[in-house]
Design an enzyme around this catalytic site. Structure first.
Site, PDB file in Angstrom:
ATOM      1  N   GLY A  20     -87.255  51.217  16.545  1.00  0.00           N
ATOM      2  CA  GLY A  20     -87.602  52.539  17.083  1.00  0.00           C
ATOM      3  C   GLY A  20     -86.431  53.211  17.785  1.00  0.00           C
ATOM      4  CG  LEU A  21     -82.891  51.256  17.509  1.00  0.00           C
ATOM      5  CD1 LEU A  21     -81.706  50.608  16.795  1.00  0.00           C
ATOM      6  CD2 LEU A  21     -82.868  50.888  18.989  1.00  0.00           C
ATOM      7  N   GLY A  24     -86.467  61.500  17.196  1.00  0.00           N
ATOM      8  CA  GLY A  24     -86.315  62.647  16.292  1.00  0.00           C
ATOM      9  C   GLY A  24     -86.494  62.249  14.836  1.00  0.00           C
ATOM     10  CB  VAL A  26     -91.368  61.178  12.163  1.00  0.00           C
ATOM     11  CG1 VAL A  26     -92.833  60.894  12.391  1.00  0.00           C
ATOM     12  CG2 VAL A  26     -91.019  62.587  12.630  1.00  0.00           C
ATOM     13  CB  ALA A  27     -89.975  56.891   9.273  1.00  0.00           C
ATOM     14  CG  HIS A 137     -78.912  52.696  16.409  1.00  0.00           C
ATOM     15  ND1 HIS A 137     -79.442  53.863  16.908  1.00  0.00           N
ATOM     16  CD2 HIS A 137     -79.286  52.682  15.106  1.00  0.00           C
ATOM     17  CE1 HIS A 137     -80.099  54.503  15.966  1.00  0.00           C
ATOM     18  NE2 HIS A 137     -80.015  53.811  14.854  1.00  0.00           N
ATOM     19  CD  GLU A 174     -75.756  62.004  12.850  1.00  0.00           C
ATOM     20  OE1 GLU A 174     -76.391  61.196  12.155  1.00  0.00           O
ATOM     21  OE2 GLU A 174     -75.392  61.744  14.017  1.00  0.00           O
ATOM     22  CG  HIS A 250     -79.449  63.189   8.876  1.00  0.00           C
ATOM     23  ND1 HIS A 250     -79.731  61.836   8.762  1.00  0.00           N
ATOM     24  CD2 HIS A 250     -78.524  63.299   9.862  1.00  0.00           C
ATOM     25  CE1 HIS A 250     -79.004  61.164   9.643  1.00  0.00           C
ATOM     26  NE2 HIS A 250     -78.278  62.017  10.330  1.00  0.00           N
ATOM     27  CG  ASN A 362     -85.728  51.603  10.521  1.00  0.00           C
ATOM     28  OD1 ASN A 362     -86.353  51.954  11.518  1.00  0.00           O
ATOM     29  ND2 ASN A 362     -85.076  50.471  10.452  1.00  0.00           N
ATOM     30  CB  CYS A 368     -80.766  57.749   3.731  1.00  0.00           C
ATOM     31  SG  CYS A 368     -81.819  59.047   4.328  1.00  0.00           S
TER      32      CYS A 368
END
Ligand code: SUG
Length: 444
Positions: A20-21, A24, A26-27, A137, A174, A250, A362, A368
């Site tokens: 849960g890092l 923003g 949601v998953a 992270h 990013e 993103h 995640n 991604c």
């Protein structure tokens, strides 16, 4: 010279877990504390890579990072043996321990921004690792990412590597998740499209209210400058702040492009009509936009299913394939829209669905998981051939995953010193398989 788009997917690391890092995303938040299956995660990724290779596309592999990252934990004041560091971190700073164990480098769309040689002043392919400053992270990835990219594209006649931008939120970067390149032929000059979430030095501009905008305008401009791009062929646009507030962390969660086609949601950009006009102007004849209306696919459905976190691929026969995650098929509205896309003149000729559930939980879909690198034949020949997918490499990596990966991991197990040993043993072997040299700190 003939050029094409190669995809470099991140191999999922042995510590893949749900902590849960990512506020923003949601998953990531919804799946906090769920047990993960690193072995399955790695294999799901390999299946996608192999399938694309089998379709005749050039597919590469980027190695994961050393996790748990005890070096960072030591910088933060934890000391003793590696086992002591992990034990203390679990006692004193469990959230920081979790951050230092994330396998998040698997999402290589965030590894770097890449500009093909046809777009750059010095005629080389340029790489800038993303600093990923918005999430702790992820902010600890870029140094090793840079080393892995250099080990994969090492010939400085063809490849130029930059340092990540300064690690302050003003230059939050990013990487390719917010960058798209349009072109007619891959080997010809294209239009590079950078998308940001906010302005760091101009507070009069709109910004999201609930969730963070990770990427700044100033970062986009800096990367375009570093890469020596022709600014007449660059478009910089702002993401719609309202969709960031709905979980579009993103741009690649709401838009994807390739060749002359932009496939995006109606609400993707601020002043969307202007953005489209600008892209048409810079690209010239032949640019097209397939825009999905909100009454067919809501922003919420886009975030849940990752319809736009798809790969738009040019197949060897010239047709365009859309690679989407299984979640799209599970949503009747999105699937109906996908069928409509195929039946109409959308620029998309075929669809392929992959099960990437371990990554999706995640917040990471097909797009991604990959970094796009447009290469011409000489550049393709000059790169590290061991990092390219083949029948042999697929078999070797599956065997390697079977040997080293767990099939269940929970947050409570991240401090297990055995996990660190397993992870380093696996990565040490991987650097030999991919012929990377000593890219990890524990090897230096
Ligand atoms: O940065 N998730 C990643 C997902 C990145 C997706 N990439 C693109 N859209 N290109 C992120 O939010 C979650 C890790 C955790 O919660 O354990 C995470 O880092």
């Amino acid at each position: 010279m003939k050029a094409f788009e190669a995809n470099f997917d991140g191999l999922v690391g042995p510590t893949h877990n749900y902590a849960g890092l990512s506020f923003g995303n949601v998953a990531s938040q919804n799946n906090q504390d769920a047990p993960s299956n690193p072995r399955e995660a790695a294999k799901q990724g390999l299946v996608k890579m192999k399938a694309l290779h089998d379709m005749g596309l050039v597919q590469g592999v980027l190695a994961p990072q050393e996790r748990p990252d005890v070096h960072t934990l030591r910088r933060l004041g934890l000391s003793g043996s590696d086992a002591d560091v992990l034990f203390q971190a679990r006692q004193q700073a469990p959230a920081i321990l979790a951050a230092c164990c994330s396998a998040s480098s698997m999402w290589t769309a965030n590894a770097a921004t890449v500009s093909p040689s046809a777009d750059t002043l010095d005629g080389r392919v340029h790489f800038t690792p993303a600093n990923l400053t918005n999430k702790f992270h992820r902010s600890i990835e870029h140094e090793t990412t840079g080393r892995i990219l250099q080990a994969t594209f090492s010939d400085d006649k063809h490849f130029a590597h930059h340092q990540a931008l300064p690690g302050a939120e003003h230059f939050g970067d990013e990487g390719a998740a917010n960058h798209t390149r349009f072109c007619t032929e891959y080997g010809e000059q294209g239009v590079e499209f950078f998308v940001h979430g906010r302005y760091a030095f101009d507070s009069s501009k709109p910004a999201p209210q609930k969730y963070p905008a990770r990427h700044t305008f100033e970062a986009a401009e800096a990367v375009a400058r570093l890469h020596g791009l022709n600014m007449g062929k660059v478009v910089i646009a702002q993401q719609n702040p309202d969709v960031i507030d709905q979980g579009v962390f993103h741009n690649d969660v709401i838009a994807v492009g390739n060749r002359n086609l932009l496939f995006c949601h109606q609400e993707a950009f601020l002043n969307q009509d202007e953005v489209k006009k600008e892209l048409h102007k810079r690209f010239g004849e032949g640019f097209r936009v397939t825009e999905v209306p909100s009454d067919k696919v809501s922003v919420q459905d886009a975030v849940k299913t990752y319809l736009f976190n798809s790969q738009l691929l040019a197949l060897p026969n010239g047709k365009t394939l859309l690679v989407i995650p299984e979640e799209c098929r599970g949503n009747p509205r999105v699937w109906a829209y996908v069928e409509e896309l195929l039946a109409s003149d959308s620029g998309i000729d075929a669809v392929k669905v992959f099960d990437l559930k371990q990554s999706m939980c995640n917040g990471g879909g097909p797009a991604c998981l990959r970094l796009r690198v447009v290469l011409n034949e000489a550049e393709h020949a000059a790169m590290n051939q061991h990092a390219l997918m083949s029948d042999q490499l697929f078999a070797t990596l599956n065997g390697w995953v079977d040997k080293h990966y767990r099939d269940r991991l929970t947050e409570a197990e991240l401090a297990d010193p055995q996990l660190l040993i397993e992870s380093r043993t696996a990565l040490d072997e991987l650097t030999r398989i991919l012929n990377l040299g000593a890219v990890y700190q524990f090897q230096r």
